[in-house]
Design an enzyme around this catalytic site. Structure first.
Site, mmCIF file in Angstrom:
data_model
loop_
_atom_site.group_PDB
_atom_site.id
_atom_site.type_symbol
_atom_site.label_atom_id
_atom_site.label_comp_id
_atom_site.label_asym_id
_atom_site.label_seq_id
_atom_site.Cartn_x
_atom_site.Cartn_y
_atom_site.Cartn_z
ATOM 1 N N PHE A 105 0.851 -1.189 0.000
ATOM 2 C CA PHE A 105 0.000 0.000 0.000
ATOM 3 C C PHE A 105 0.897 1.253 0.000
ATOM 4 C CE2 PHE A 105 -2.739 3.269 1.735
ATOM 5 C CZ PHE A 105 -3.873 3.088 0.959
ATOM 6 N N ASP A 174 1.305 -4.911 8.883
ATOM 7 C CA ASP A 174 0.157 -4.036 8.679
ATOM 8 C C ASP A 174 -1.062 -4.933 8.449
ATOM 9 O OD1 ASP A 174 -1.859 -2.381 7.728
ATOM 10 O OD2 ASP A 174 -0.538 -1.174 6.466
ATOM 11 N N TYR A 199 -11.603 1.007 9.909
ATOM 12 C CA TYR A 199 -12.753 1.415 9.087
ATOM 13 C C TYR A 199 -13.098 0.403 8.014
ATOM 14 C CZ TYR A 199 -8.631 3.447 6.737
ATOM 15 O OH TYR A 199 -7.389 3.642 6.202
ATOM 16 N N LYS A 200 -12.290 -0.674 7.900
ATOM 17 C CA LYS A 200 -12.596 -1.690 6.894
ATOM 18 C C LYS A 200 -13.509 -2.745 7.538
ATOM 19 C CE LYS A 200 -8.106 -0.890 4.677
ATOM 20 N NZ LYS A 200 -8.503 -0.137 3.480
ATOM 21 N N ARG A 348 -11.903 -5.093 -7.397
ATOM 22 C CA ARG A 348 -11.684 -5.700 -6.088
ATOM 23 C C ARG A 348 -13.027 -5.985 -5.434
ATOM 24 N NH1 ARG A 348 -8.079 -2.681 -1.566
ATOM 25 N NH2 ARG A 348 -9.870 -1.295 -1.668
#
Ligand SMILES: Cc1ncc(COP(=O)(O)O)c(C=O)c1O
Length: 389
Positions: A105, A174, A199-200, A348
């Site tokens: 990321f 991570d 938040y995922k 995705r």
């Protein structure tokens, strides 16, 4: 969620990017504003605001296989990752190399490049499946996503940890794309350091506080490169000299984001009674079902599978390559299947185990197949790029 797509329910396959609010979050936030107005400054003591980073941290700890007292929630992933990476490099300053996952990321890549450069270290960026093999006697730290944000590939955490420790290196994971879906056993795999977002899959809301994990055995020696008053041993002594708090509080810096923590605390209630193993098993069922559809319902419609098929090598998303992936994702959203687009050319689809059933997966595959067969993604309105993809 009913969104008026021909009276159908929207199927949300983007919980890996931003989870939805549960009814409890709405209630908790409304109550929080009322409490704030009533208690004002007293809220810090009377409502437990001061301790929220640690109490919420302990709730998250359960979901990543960590005993209490090792996780604290505050700030963004970027800030949490910076803190731990800078600290890890300081703890191994006699070494010259940082091992990381190629194409990780962007935040992770930017931080690795900048922290390594300032420490005078070289970066070895390797495929996520080769992290363990890249560790040498001069490696200071291995830093990588547990699940790759674009491909959905899962790293072998236990093997990387064992290999790194054998060579005297630290490991920093991570877990942004794992927590709440993939069972990371941080204590059992002897993980040193980790961060993740909320938040995922945890549904804490946009910009929800991220979290930091530091193994008990390292806590005493962990420096905090952002030494702030909230992580001080005696914050209200207003002392001249920085002395870190005992335990995981030492990884805090500034005032905790209390509204975000209150929302996250309420969101985490949805995970009561769910073990990481149960979440992982249901996630594998969902991704397995979608992979079956890739071979049947979605065969011959123009997708190429990017995510590894093996159970032990996939996270909780399935990534499909398509030459017009952006338009395909927009057309799928229009047809009531919400996924997202990632450069270059990736559709995705994420499978949040607390939200979805096998029937949702079947219905989503049928709708995606209908979009592809009709070629509706060719409509020029689906090619218009918006700010957030
Ligand atoms: C793997 C990974 N790390 C870091 C981040 C960025 O986190 P933040 O925006 O909270 O700093 C994301 C965001 O999607 C991510 O997927």
């Amino acid at each position: 969620v009913s969104d008026g797509v021909e009276g159908q329910e929207r199927i949300y396959l983007d919980g890996n990017s931003l989870g939805p609010p549960t009814p409890r979050v709405a209630e908790a936030l409304a109550a929080w504003v009322r409490d704030w107005g009533e208690h004002l400054i007293g809220g810090w003591n009377e409502l437990g605001w001061w301790d929220l980073p640690v109490t919420v941290g302990d709730r998250i700890a359960r979901l990543v296989g960590a005993a209490p007292g090792q996780v604290v929630a505050a700030d963004s992933v970027t800030v949490n990752l910076y803190r731990l990476l800078e600290a890890a490099v300081a703890l191994r300053r006699d070494r010259r190399r940082v091992v990381t996952a190629a194409d990780d990321f962007p935040t992770d890549r930017y931080l690795v490049a900048s922290v390594a450069a300032r420490a005078g270290m070289e970066v070895d960026a390797v495929p996520i499946g080769s992290l363990a093999d890249a560790v040498g006697d001069d490696t200071a730290v291995v830093v990588a996503s547990h699940v790759h944000y674009r491909t959905g590939e899962l790293a072998d955490m236990a093997r990387v940890n064992v290999t790194a420790h054998h060579r005297g290196a630290l490991v920093l994971w991570d877990l942004s794309h794992s927590v709440g879906a993939v069972d990371a056993a941080l204590d059992a795999t002897d993980t040193d350091l980790a961060v993740g977002c909320s938040y995922k899959y945890l549904n804490g809301g946009p910009g929800a506080p991220a979290w930091t994990y530091v193994a008990h055995r390292l806590l005493e020696s962990m420096p905090n490169p952002i030494p702030g008053w909230v992580g001080h041993l005696e914050p209200f002594a207003m002392a001249d000299r920085y002395v870190p708090a005992a335990g995981i509080r030492r990884m805090l810096s500034g005032t905790p984001p209390v509204a975000g923590l209150a929302a996250l605390d309420a969101a985490l209630e949805a995970f009561d009674g769910w073990t990481p193993g149960m979440l992982r098993e249901h996630s594998l069922t969902l991704t397995g079902r979608f992979l079956d559809h890739v071979d049947t319902t979605l065969a011959g419609v123009g997708f190429e599978l990017v995510t590894p098929r093996a159970r032990e090598r996939r996270g909780s998303q399935v990534s499909l390559q398509h030459p017009q992936a952006y338009a395909v994702v927009q057309a799928c959203i229009d047809a009531g299947v919400v996924g997202d687009y990632r450069e270059p050319g990736i559709c995705r689809f994420g499978f949040a185990p607390r939200l979805l059933t096998v029937a949702d997966v079947d219905a989503a595959a049928e709708r995606i197949a209908a979009v592809m067969r009709a070629g509706s993604w060719r409509d020029p309105r689906f090619a218009e790029r918006r700010t957030v993809t």
